[in-house]
Design a protein around this motif. Sequence first.
Motif, PDB file in Angstrom:
ATOM      1  N   LYS A 111       2.738   6.450   4.096  1.00 57.32           N
ATOM      2  CA  LYS A 111       3.413   7.325   5.057  1.00 57.32           C
ATOM      3  C   LYS A 111       3.219   8.801   4.706  1.00 57.32           C
ATOM      4  O   LYS A 111       3.058   9.638   5.588  1.00 57.32           O
ATOM      5  CB  LYS A 111       4.904   6.979   5.087  1.00 57.32           C
ATOM      6  CG  LYS A 111       5.739   7.830   6.011  1.00 57.32           C
ATOM      7  CD  LYS A 111       7.190   7.383   5.973  1.00 57.32           C
ATOM      8  CE  LYS A 111       8.058   8.299   6.816  1.00 57.32           C
ATOM      9  NZ  LYS A 111       9.460   7.908   6.742  1.00 57.32           N
ATOM     10  N   LEU A 112       3.215   9.104   3.402  1.00 59.35           N
ATOM     11  CA  LEU A 112       3.111  10.500   2.954  1.00 59.35           C
ATOM     12  C   LEU A 112       1.700  10.887   2.536  1.00 59.35           C
ATOM     13  O   LEU A 112       1.505  11.906   1.882  1.00 59.35           O
ATOM     14  CB  LEU A 112       4.096  10.742   1.800  1.00 59.35           C
ATOM     15  CG  LEU A 112       5.571  10.526   2.133  1.00 59.35           C
ATOM     16  CD1 LEU A 112       6.432  10.709   0.902  1.00 59.35           C
ATOM     17  CD2 LEU A 112       6.013  11.452   3.249  1.00 59.35           C
ATOM     18  N   ASP A 113       0.735  10.051   2.885  1.00 57.79           N
ATOM     19  CA  ASP A 113      -0.669  10.318   2.571  1.00 57.79           C
ATOM     20  C   ASP A 113      -0.929  10.415   1.062  1.00 57.79           C
ATOM     21  O   ASP A 113      -1.726  11.245   0.612  1.00 57.79           O
ATOM     22  CB  ASP A 113      -1.122  11.610   3.265  1.00 57.79           C
ATOM     23  CG  ASP A 113      -2.397  11.414   4.050  1.00 57.79           C
ATOM     24  OD1 ASP A 113      -2.863  10.270   4.144  1.00 57.79           O
ATOM     25  OD2 ASP A 113      -2.931  12.423   4.551  1.00 57.79           O
ATOM     26  N   MET A 114      -0.237   9.599   0.293  1.00 58.24           N
ATOM     27  CA  MET A 114      -0.400   9.587  -1.162  1.00 58.24           C
ATOM     28  C   MET A 114      -1.004   8.282  -1.665  1.00 58.24           C
ATOM     29  O   MET A 114      -1.149   8.110  -2.873  1.00 58.24           O
ATOM     30  CB  MET A 114       0.963   9.812  -1.850  1.00 58.24           C
ATOM     31  CG  MET A 114       1.557  11.187  -1.678  1.00 58.24           C
ATOM     32  SD  MET A 114       0.581  12.522  -2.400  1.00 58.24           S
ATOM     33  CE  MET A 114       0.719  12.194  -4.142  1.00 58.24           C
ATOM     34  N   ASN A 115      -1.385   7.402  -0.771  1.00 57.54           N
ATOM     35  CA  ASN A 115      -1.863   6.089  -1.192  1.00 57.54           C
ATOM     36  C   ASN A 115      -3.109   6.180  -2.072  1.00 57.54           C
ATOM     37  O   ASN A 115      -3.266   5.411  -3.004  1.00 57.54           O
ATOM     38  CB  ASN A 115      -2.117   5.191   0.016  1.00 57.54           C
ATOM     39  CG  ASN A 115      -2.128   3.726  -0.372  1.00 57.54           C
ATOM     40  OD1 ASN A 115      -1.309   3.297  -1.179  1.00 57.54           O
ATOM     41  ND2 ASN A 115      -3.045   2.969   0.184  1.00 57.54           N
ATOM     42  N   GLU A 116      -3.985   7.129  -1.779  1.00 64.81           N
ATOM     43  CA  GLU A 116      -5.208   7.294  -2.582  1.00 64.81           C
ATOM     44  C   GLU A 116      -4.966   8.220  -3.768  1.00 64.81           C
ATOM     45  O   GLU A 116      -5.886   8.473  -4.542  1.00 64.81           O
ATOM     46  CB  GLU A 116      -6.339   7.852  -1.696  1.00 64.81           C
ATOM     47  CG  GLU A 116      -6.688   6.968  -0.506  1.00 64.81           C
ATOM     48  CD  GLU A 116      -7.155   5.583  -0.919  1.00 64.81           C
ATOM     49  OE1 GLU A 116      -7.925   5.474  -1.907  1.00 64.81           O
ATOM     50  OE2 GLU A 116      -6.759   4.600  -0.263  1.00 64.81           O
TER      51      GLU A 116
END
Length: 189
Positions: A111-116
């Motif tokens: 959701k916060l674009d931190m997965n990578e």
Amino acid sequence: WENFSDKFVEDIALWQRIFDSDDPISEKWPRGLKDQMTPLQKSLVLLAIRTDQTIKGLQEIIFKKLGKEFLEPPSFNLDNVFADSTSTMPLIFVLSSGADPMAELIRLAMKLDMNERKVAVSLGQGQGPKAEAAIREGKEQGLWVILQNCHLAVSWMSKLEAIVEELDPEKVAPDFRLWLSAMPSKEFP
């Protein structure tokens, strides 16, 4: 409530039925006493005859005086927890048996674009240096560092504590977060 003990003795056979009941609070009490008593008085009677049912009596008091919302634990909302966090404050999951917060953490990361931009280290024997390197990289690059099973690295916890104490908001990337998980343990700081 007046002369309760005398009435109790007179109706001892009827109270035996309450004592033997699986749900004594829902049973009809002798002389209609339950309907005449306050929730506190009912709780005291339950404490006297069925200590295992006292919690139900106390819950009735809370429900009547404060409301249902005081009987229900607040739901856990990781989004709110994250919103209250900072780059220098670790977020700690104290686990119960079978619990795994990773799915919820991954959902939030996506959701916060931190997965990578997350690194997970499962602690155990010899994983301290790997965890230190992940934290060092995370502080510089604004990564999420997830240290799982901290309770398995008791000997390394003093080092982790020192690392956390040295986290400086002026030197740590604002996106950096340190997530820790551990089973309840007296050795975990």
